[in-house]
Design an enzyme around this catalytic site. Structure first.
Site, PDB file in Angstrom:
ATOM      1  N   HIS A  14       0.863  -1.204   0.000  1.00  0.00           N
ATOM      2  CA  HIS A  14       0.000   0.000   0.000  1.00  0.00           C
ATOM      3  C   HIS A  14       0.892   1.245   0.000  1.00  0.00           C
ATOM      4  CE1 HIS A  14      -3.797   2.161   1.553  1.00  0.00           C
ATOM      5  NE2 HIS A  14      -2.922   3.087   1.204  1.00  0.00           N
ATOM      6  N   HIS A  16       1.454   5.379  -1.721  1.00  0.00           N
ATOM      7  CA  HIS A  16       1.039   6.517  -2.555  1.00  0.00           C
ATOM      8  C   HIS A  16       2.286   7.136  -3.146  1.00  0.00           C
ATOM      9  CE1 HIS A  16      -3.107   6.482  -0.978  1.00  0.00           C
ATOM     10  NE2 HIS A  16      -2.509   6.050   0.117  1.00  0.00           N
ATOM     11  N   LYS A 100      -9.097  -0.897  -6.157  1.00  0.00           N
ATOM     12  CA  LYS A 100      -9.181  -0.238  -4.854  1.00  0.00           C
ATOM     13  C   LYS A 100     -10.557   0.388  -4.664  1.00  0.00           C
ATOM     14  CE  LYS A 100      -7.889   1.642  -0.977  1.00  0.00           C
ATOM     15  NZ  LYS A 100      -6.683   2.216  -0.424  1.00  0.00           N
ATOM     16  N   HIS A 137     -10.399   0.670   1.497  1.00  0.00           N
ATOM     17  CA  HIS A 137     -10.249   1.659   2.560  1.00  0.00           C
ATOM     18  C   HIS A 137     -11.486   1.502   3.429  1.00  0.00           C
ATOM     19  CE1 HIS A 137      -8.771   5.567   4.228  1.00  0.00           C
ATOM     20  NE2 HIS A 137      -9.972   5.455   4.771  1.00  0.00           N
ATOM     21  N   HIS A 175      -4.659  -0.795   5.957  1.00  0.00           N
ATOM     22  CA  HIS A 175      -4.258   0.010   7.111  1.00  0.00           C
ATOM     23  C   HIS A 175      -5.168  -0.192   8.319  1.00  0.00           C
ATOM     24  CE1 HIS A 175      -7.083   2.568   4.980  1.00  0.00           C
ATOM     25  NE2 HIS A 175      -6.207   3.048   4.158  1.00  0.00           N
ATOM     26  N   ASP A 248       1.229   2.548   3.635  1.00  0.00           N
ATOM     27  CA  ASP A 248       0.376   3.714   3.418  1.00  0.00           C
ATOM     28  C   ASP A 248       1.195   5.000   3.475  1.00  0.00           C
ATOM     29  OD1 ASP A 248      -1.851   5.189   2.823  1.00  0.00           O
ATOM     30  OD2 ASP A 248      -2.678   5.154   4.849  1.00  0.00           O
TER      31      ASP A 248
END
Ligand code: NCD
Ligand code: ZN
Length: 349
Positions: A14, A16, A100, A137, A175, A248
């Site tokens: 995970h 970004h 996702k 999420h 997460h 994350d």
């Protein structure tokens, strides 16, 4: 005392990586430590189709440092209007690894998220048939839901029925932030697995809010109570196959973190694997770091484990305070910047 540990190269399930100048600034931290990473699709506009993911992957590969041995694994951002054929083709052709699901408005850049899971049932049914993982999420951001209960409410109201309706769908609850979510993942493995971030293993709402408000610890889902943190550490260090590494890491320009409305996200890539090593060491469970970081993730995704290894050594170093972004965005403050970190990756810059 163990001072050196060699494990199969870890993957980050995970991350970004953003785009443009920010991508250039943050990618090396991940690419020098991890062999593969699941790249989140919440750009603006989102990475929604196979073509979007293919183009984004090319931009990531072009931004890689020359010496990096790193493979980005791409995801598509599920929307009410996602085309099941496009997603299935992307999976078949090796462009997409997963899809996702962001509930609409649950987090940063989630405005285009799913408004009602009922609307995406045809896509979920197709993914179930072809064995494509769904990453979630897991927060219900409805106005009546307390911020500290968003995860619990999502799990009970949305995730439980979804797993029941699509029993063959492979799911990752991302997460994890509560003991309730930890227990839920355990109870629904192996269909369901959960990722755990470094900051959810270290921080609590006390460290975020109890001694002055610390915007750099603010992320979604927000860090919770000490009892939740303890449950997360127990899960991560348990060796159980349903828990694995997902940092994350979520960089935002300093100006956005220090704004009156602070952007959610912790930029932890410069210290992520090192922080996990510290946590496992403190728990007396360094022997289980490899399962969490390098074995359980590939098993859930049905991918091979990495053949190469990394070596972590107990040798204190000072974490960088920030990454520099070429351009108007300026700087990104790093998690644990300036702190002495007890473990380091041998050879990582
Ligand atoms: C992420 C981001 O900034 O893109 N923020 C965060 O707080 N974790 C989005 C997300 O993963 O929720
Ligand atoms: Zn994220």
């Amino acid at each position: 005392m163990t001072d050196t540990i060699t494990i199969r190269a870890p993957d980050d399930w995970h991350v970004h990586l953003r785009d443009g100048a920010m991508l250039n600034a943050v990618l090396p931290f991940t690419a020098r430590r991890f062999a593969r990473a699941i790249v989140m699709p919440n750009l603006v506009p989102p990475v929604a189709t196979t073509a979007d993911a293919d183009a984004y992957r090319a931009r990531i590969l072009a931004a890689l440092p020359e010496d990096a041995d790193f493979t980005p694994l791409m995801t598509a951002y599920l929307r009410d209007d996602t085309d099941a054929d496009d997603i299935a083709n992307g999976f078949r052709d090796g462009v997409l690894t997963a899809v996702k699901l962001y509930p609409a408005h649950a987090t940063t850049n989630a405005a285009a998220g799913v408004t009602d899971i009922a609307r995406v049932r045809p896509v979920l049914a197709r993914m179930e048939t072809i064995g494509m993982p769904l990453l979630i999420h897991g927060e219900d951001a409805g106005p009546e839901v307390d911020i500290f209960e968003r995860e619990q409410v999502f799990v009970e109201r949305r995730l439980a029925p979804l797993l029941h309706d699509f029993p063959g769908l492979k799911v990752v609850l991302e997460h994890l932030s509560t003991a309730i979510a930890v227990d839920f993942v355990r109870a629904h493995a192996p269909q369901l697995a959960g990722t755990i971030t470094p900051h959810h293993l270290v921080e609590t709402r006390n460290s975020m809010l109890g001694h002055g408000l610390r915007p750099h610890l603010y992320c979604m889902p927000v860090v919770k109570r000490e009892s939740d943190r303890v449950a997360l550490v127990a899960a991560a260090t348990s060796g159980e196959a349903c828990f694995f590494l997902g940092t994350d890491t979520a960089p935002h320009a300093l100006g956005r973190k220090l704004a009156p409305v602070c952007a959610a996200g912790v930029f932890n890539a410069p210290v992520a694997i090192e922080t996990y090593a510290e946590v496992f060491d403190k728990a007396g469970r360094l022997d289980r770091l490899e399962a969490f970081a390098s074995l359980n993730g590939p098993r859930h995704y049905g991918l091979p484990v990495n053949e190469r290894t990394i070596t972590l050594v107990r040798a204190g170093w000072t974490a960088p305070r920030e990454a520099t972004v070429e351009g108007p965005e300026g700087r990104v403050a790093a998690y644990r910047g300036g702190e002495t970190i007890a473990w380091q990756v041998s050879g990582a810059a």
